[in-house]
Scaffold this active site. Structure first.
Site, PDB file in Angstrom:
ATOM      1  N   LEU A 144       0.850  -1.186   0.000  1.00 52.20           N
ATOM      2  CA  LEU A 144       0.000   0.000   0.000  1.00 52.20           C
ATOM      3  C   LEU A 144       0.892   1.245   0.000  1.00 52.20           C
ATOM      4  CD1 LEU A 144      -2.692  -1.011   2.643  1.00 52.20           C
ATOM      5  CD2 LEU A 144      -2.960  -0.961   0.147  1.00 52.20           C
ATOM      6  N   SER A 145       0.298   2.378  -0.287  1.00 51.55           N
ATOM      7  CA  SER A 145       1.096   3.609  -0.288  1.00 51.55           C
ATOM      8  C   SER A 145       1.669   3.871   1.094  1.00 51.55           C
ATOM      9  CB  SER A 145       0.263   4.799  -0.770  1.00 51.55           C
ATOM     10  OG  SER A 145      -0.877   4.982   0.049  1.00 51.55           O
ATOM     11  N   GLU A 146       0.919   3.552   2.169  1.00 52.86           N
ATOM     12  CA  GLU A 146       1.438   3.677   3.529  1.00 52.86           C
ATOM     13  C   GLU A 146       0.901   2.572   4.427  1.00 52.86           C
ATOM     14  OE1 GLU A 146       2.002   7.852   2.013  1.00 52.86           O
ATOM     15  OE2 GLU A 146       0.152   6.711   2.249  1.00 52.86           O
ATOM     16  N   THR A 147       1.753   2.159   5.345  1.00 51.92           N
ATOM     17  CA  THR A 147       1.404   1.232   6.425  1.00 51.92           C
ATOM     18  C   THR A 147       1.856   1.881   7.719  1.00 51.92           C
ATOM     19  OG1 THR A 147       1.661  -0.718   5.012  1.00 51.92           O
ATOM     20  CG2 THR A 147       1.820  -1.070   7.393  1.00 51.92           C
ATOM     21  N   HIS A 156      -3.472  10.912   5.084  1.00 41.66           N
ATOM     22  CA  HIS A 156      -4.489   9.869   5.205  1.00 41.66           C
ATOM     23  C   HIS A 156      -4.082   8.790   6.205  1.00 41.66           C
ATOM     24  CE1 HIS A 156      -2.655   6.823   2.427  1.00 41.66           C
ATOM     25  NE2 HIS A 156      -3.562   6.007   2.919  1.00 41.66           N
TER      26      HIS A 156
END
Length: 281
Positions: A45-48, A77
């Site tokens: 994902l774009s961020e974790t 987000h």
């Protein structure tokens, strides 16, 4: 190997699968940096994010934010999605709002109709030099004169905010990602007065050499709000983002106060959990 509570939260949407997802691992104090980085690469994902006990007594929790390639000091987000996950898991705030400890320091959040964070101070703001703007215009495959305004909007990721004539112009952009290079560009253009949303926003950035359009971007919208809210846009407005990539993000921006008495830009959005369970790490 240990089991950790896990949630995947959709951010900036009230409908599943139309926002920007973030993976959230709870109680992650026992994880090493490498374990966090490895899991972030695995989720893709774009961020974790990883929720930990705070080290600052003023904070409710500490948050570490990882992309597939490294750690971020702040991102929008993931901040909203992680706050949602912390509260849903039974977190009890010390005050009326929330205080998140992360790489940029303490970030204040409030809870009204939706969770919102106070935009952190810009690392870099102000005008963008002509050489950079020319390079960005070439990467966006638009004329330099199509850029009606631009500002550095760097609150961590390194965004350059670029204003086009209208939302239709923003939606029509087909970037040449190779030509865009390492520039992280946020486009913004107005919708006609009376529309559901005030502006359309798009965000382009490279990730590990791969071109990427972010579905909905809290950090960019925060910096755009610091630039535009109360000036070229109303003090309160809703931004649309993700249309081109078949999402329906809605970012709620509110500017309070004034430049003389400490103006604060709040960035909020609806959040909902789409996956919950445990992860073994």
């Amino acid at each position: 190997m240990s089991s950790y509570e896990f949630r995947q939260v959709d951010v900036f949407t009230s409908e599943p699968l139309l926002g920007n997802p973030v993976a959230v691992v709870h109680g992650a104090d026992g994880l090493s940096d490498e374990q966090m980085a490895a899991f972030a690469r695995w989720t893709n994902l774009s961020e974790t994010t990883f929720l930990l006990a705070p080290t600052d007594p003023a904070a409710d929790y500490r948050l570490r934010i990882f992309t597939v390639s490294g750690e971020l000091p702040f991102a929008g987000h993931p901040t909203l999605g992680s706050a949602h996950a912390w509260l849903e898991a039974g977190g009890t705030p010390k005050g009326a709002g929330l205080v998140q400890e992360c790489g940029v320091g303490l970030v204040e959040l409030r809870r009204d109709d939706r969770i919102a964070f106070a935009a952190p101070d810009l690392i870099r703001g102000g005008e963008v030099d002509e050489e950079t703007l020319g390079s960005i215009a070439a990467g966006l495959q638009i004329a330099r004169d199509d850029i009606l305004g631009a500002q550095w909007c760097d609150n961590g990721p390194g965004w350059v905010g670029v204003m086009l004539a209208d939302a239709e112009s923003v939606l029509a952009v087909t970037p040449d990602h190779a030509a865009l290079g390492n520039h992280k560009v946020g486009l913004v253009g107005r919708y006609p007065e009376g529309s559901e949303c005030a502006v359309e926003v798009r965000a382009f950035y490279p990730a590990d050499g791969v071109a990427f359009e972010d579905p909905v971007t809290g950090s960019l919208n925060a910096a755009l709000g610091q630039w535009l809210a109360g000036e070229q846009l109303p003090e309160t407005y809703v931004a649309s983002q993700g249309t081109v990539v078949r999402r329906r993000g809605r970012v709620h921006v509110v500017s309070t106060g004034s430049t003389t008495d400490g103006r604060v830009v709040w960035v909020g959005g609806d959040t909902l959990t789409t996956i919950r369970g445990t992860v073994d790490l």
